[in-house]
Design an enzyme around this catalytic site. Structure first.
Site: not given
Ligand code: CMC
Length: 430
Positions: A268, A309, A365
């Site tokens: 987050h 995201h 971010d």
């Molecule tokens: N790098 C590589 N792969 C990713 C990433 C990433 N940053 N984000 C998602 N994926 C992949 C993930 O491995 C999954 O692949 P598969 O379908 O093959 O298993 C797919 O994309 C979907 O990911 P998810 O984890 O199910 O997506 P989510 O909606 O649960 O997660 C997130 C959203 C923000 C937690 C995630 O994109 C992430 O961990 N990003 C990096 C951390 C980050 O930058 N966070 C800041 C968010 S914006 C600020 C805020 O609002 O706080």
């Protein structure tokens, strides 16, 4: 004729049900009538991490994740970032409408005159270890505010609620700056009512050995824009934490402290700190392809921090504004060597099938950490810089939750997967 209802046939019993659809949603509580017999609890929705569950009605922030739209009270974020001040946006979020000149002047006056904290807060903060993370200090100190304002628990009184909201918004930069000064071993600097909200915060951070501190207007403006971009983001993890904790009718300081701890996590608000760690770890533009490969192959569960995201499935509109602000800041401070690595990561990721297929774009971010670093903040302070402006979003959402007649104490259900009933076994039989 089309009807706003959903017909369901339960194939276990052959019975059919018709559920009303309102605003594109069904009430999951309506599923409870679907039962196999009178002892059955009734059908529930299973939705870990609330992927497809609306927890409230809200009139504060609108996001269209596919189109990359973000609006506060209907106003596009791009317009607010370009034309409004942070406290104008804070008023908009809290009250619902943009203030006229007099309303804004009064609001700025009130916030400015609530920036001081009780002197005991200083001794409280002195108790933290020299290397305490500023987010831990912030969360604990905000929780402690509830002990300084015991009347805050009277959440039924609108005027009382408003004064606590103002206190939260006004004191957050002071507590944040104190946490910074504590970790640097520097004396705390009191707020200066002659300065702007952002200017005063920067002065409390930077002032050493002088009574005056001249902040560069470009850098002050950059931080103000970042504050506007971070002011609210509807039902994210920390806001949901504030709402869930607040639903127990605890005082708002305790609820906001929960929001701060949720924001602390690397998925987050902690992501901007993680982005800088990642960029430093990559070290050089040449290493970017190897890093992207590592992310794609899922080695050590490496993620491209600052990408992806839960809601935005296109470019985060805040990231677009931030990229522009970054250019202005680097004009003044000189370019960060990490910027080239970030630009190369973005360039490669935006044309790589892995990221394109999963709709992973830069989020807020990805570039904000680089700006914070250029402004002279250490990376463990970045999430604090997110928490300061988000406070107004949290208190606006908290107020909405308190007034919402449909809300009750939050209490999800579970699917029990543990052992069936069994008898206690004495030690000598285990
Ligand atoms: N790098 C590589 N792969 C990713 C990433 C990433 N940053 N984000 C998602 N994926 C992949 C993930 O491995 C999954 O692949 P598969 O379908 O093959 O298993 C797919 O994309 C979907 O990911 P998810 O984890 O199910 O997506 P989510 O909606 O649960 O997660 C997130 C959203 C923000 C937690 C995630 O994109 C992430 O961990 N990003 C990096 C951390 C980050 O930058 N966070 C800041 C968010 S914006 C600020 C805020 O609002 O706080």
């Amino acid at each position: 004729m089309a009807k706003d209802t959903l017909s369901i046939t339960d194939n276990r019993t052959g019975k059919s049900y018709e559920l009303p659809i309102k605003d594109g949603t069904i009430k999951t509580a309506d599923l409870r009538q679907i039962r196999v017999d009178e002892h059955d609890f009734g059908l529930m929705g299973y939705d870990p991490a609330f992927l497809n569950t609306a927890n409230c009605r809200s009139a504060i922030t609108f996001i269209d994740g596919d189109k990359g739209i973000l609006e506060y009270r209907g106003y596009p974020i791009e317009q607010l970032a370009e034309k409004a001040s942070y406290l104008e946006v804070a008023y908009l979020l809290l009250v619902g409408e943009l203030p006229n000149r007099k309303q804004l002047d009064d609001f700025v006056y009130t916030v400015t005159h609530h920036t001081y904290v009780h002197e005991n807060i200083k001794s409280y903060m002195d108790g933290f270890r020299f290397n305490a993370h500023p987010m831990s200090m912030l969360a604990a100190t905000v929780a402690a505010l509830s002990s300084f304002y015991p009347e805050a628990k009277n959440i039924k009184d609108a005027q009382n609620r408003r004064i606590q909201q103002i206190r939260m918004v006004a004191k957050m930069p002071t507590i944040a700056a104190f946490s910074f000064r504590h970790s640097m071993g520097l004396p705390y600097i009191y707020p200066n009512n002659d300065l702007s909200f952002v200017g005063n915060f920067l002065a409390m951070i930077k002032k050493i050995g002088t009574d005056t501190y001249k902040v560069n207007p470009v850098l002050e403006h950059a931080l103000e824009v970042l504050f506007i971009l971070h002011a609210d983001h509807e039902q994210n993890c920390s806001t949901t934490a504030v709402r869930l904790v607040g639903s127990s009718q605890v005082d708002p300081f305790s609820a906001i402290a929960a929001g701060i701890t949720a924001l602390y996590g690397p998925l987050h608000g902690g992501a901007n700190e993680a982005v800088l760690r990642m960029l430093r770890g990559i070290g050089h533009v040449n290493k970017v392809p190897d890093f992207i490969k590592e992310v794609k192959e899922g080695e050590a569960e490496t993620r491209l921090m600052g990408f992806g995201h839960r809601v935005y499935k296109s470019y985060d509109p805040r990231a677009k504004v931030i990229k522009r602000v970054a250019d202005e800041v680097f004009e003044v401070t000189g370019k960060s060597p990490l910027l080239d690595i970030a630009l190369e990561l973005e360039r490669i990721a935006l044309q790589d099938d892995y990221f394109v297929k999963r709709k992973l774009y830069p989020n807020v971010d990805f570039y904000s950490g680089l700006i914070y670093e250029a402004l002279g903040f250490p990376s463990d302070f970045f999430t604090v810089l997110f928490a300061i402006p988000r406070t107004v979003g949290w208190v606006a959402q908290w107020e909405e939750m308190v007034l919402d007649q449909e809300q009750k104490i939050a209490r999800p259900r579970q699917i029990y997967t543990g052992a069936k009933r069994r008898d206690y076994i004495p030690f000598d039989k285990r």
